[in-house]
Design a protein around this motif. Sequence first.
Motif, short mmCIF file in Angstrom:
data_model
loop_
_atom_site.label_atom_id
_atom_site.label_comp_id
_atom_site.label_asym_id
_atom_site.label_seq_id
_atom_site.Cartn_x
_atom_site.Cartn_y
_atom_site.Cartn_z
N GLY A 64 10.17 -5.35 -6.04
CA GLY A 64 9.38 -5.53 -7.25
C GLY A 64 7.98 -6.02 -6.99
N TYR A 65 7.51 -5.94 -5.75
CA TYR A 65 6.13 -6.34 -5.45
C TYR A 65 5.15 -5.43 -6.17
N ASP A 66 3.98 -5.97 -6.49
CA ASP A 66 2.93 -5.08 -6.94
C ASP A 66 2.44 -4.25 -5.75
N THR A 67 1.62 -3.26 -6.04
CA THR A 67 1.26 -2.30 -5.00
C THR A 67 0.49 -2.94 -3.87
N LEU A 68 -0.37 -3.91 -4.17
CA LEU A 68 -1.14 -4.57 -3.12
C LEU A 68 -0.22 -5.25 -2.11
N ARG A 69 0.78 -5.99 -2.60
CA ARG A 69 1.70 -6.69 -1.70
C ARG A 69 2.59 -5.69 -0.95
N ALA A 70 2.98 -4.61 -1.61
CA ALA A 70 3.78 -3.60 -0.93
C ALA A 70 2.99 -2.95 0.21
N LEU A 71 1.71 -2.66 -0.03
CA LEU A 71 0.86 -2.11 1.03
C LEU A 71 0.71 -3.11 2.17
N ARG A 72 0.54 -4.39 1.84
CA ARG A 72 0.44 -5.40 2.89
C ARG A 72 1.71 -5.43 3.74
N LEU A 73 2.88 -5.39 3.08
CA LEU A 73 4.12 -5.41 3.86
C LEU A 73 4.22 -4.15 4.72
N GLY A 74 3.71 -3.04 4.23
CA GLY A 74 3.67 -1.84 5.06
C GLY A 74 2.84 -2.04 6.31
#
Length: 327
Positions: A277-287
């Motif tokens: 459920g992360y927003d896109t910015l946090r999901a990109l960071r985790l990527g």
Amino acid sequence: MNSIRFPADGPVVCVGETMAALAPDPPESLDSAQDLRLSVAGAESNVAMYLADLGRSVSWLSALGDDAFGRRVRAAVAAAGVDVTGVRTDPERPTGLLVKDPGRDRTRVHYYRSGSAASALGPGVLDDARVRSASLVHLTGVTPALSASCRNLVEQALGTPVDERPYAISFDVNHRPALWPHGTAAEVLRELADRADIAFVGLDEAQDLWGADLEPADVRRLLGRPRILVVKDGGRAAHAFGDDGVCTVPALRTDVVEPVGAGDAFAAGFLAGSLRGYDTLRALRLGHITAASALRVTGDHGPLPDAATIAGLLDLTDEEWSAHAGR
């Protein structure tokens, strides 16, 4: 920019071939290497292993030969915490093999997978109970290049209209030119990627496939249907396009031992973040954090930072993140 919503809180299912992999150890040209190291390599199982590392329940569906390579592959993927009970053993066909040939500028990969066990996969895989209960099914552009039945599998999965799917589908273009007859990949991969809920493509891949002058926004115009399109620009940045705009996050600065597998790791990190459920910015960071783990090792699967380190990186301000970014 908000992340995608998934239809159910079920497991992730990754479908595709994994091979035994041989690489010179230490890394040097095959022409002069004395020793080869045996590991495993497969885009979809790479994603599955990183998803398991990140705490997701994940299954890998495939087929392996009834041989030592197949047993090594199965054991390695299972040891990473991935459910491999849906992997079929084929008594007639061998496990695929790849051989890495490191060079001064890049690593060449030689495939020995024609007629492999996984090349006989077909749409029947989609009837597996794990697929029916999944929240997300992950596919790549490697699979449709392996055989007609494998292409049928991917086309059938993506042929169901988005609003009728019981699960979301992510698709990583993962263009492997050596697997495609000349001139055939571009149209097929564009059509398949455009049917996914979440699509991943490297900017260099997109330029090779669809036009040397393409910029990330041009790729979005070509692939306009996915709810999220992630365009990965190597060690520079990743751009996520959604209905409400684009989110760009610079890549982390890291020492690169070998780039093979980093794209799969990035996809796993982004998907894990999205599923949380992360927003896109946090999901990109985790990527980016997950991709850096692959870049630091000679194999496709490297160790992640501990949970506290990951949490600290995710919580950085934009300015603090930028200080860690760049080549």
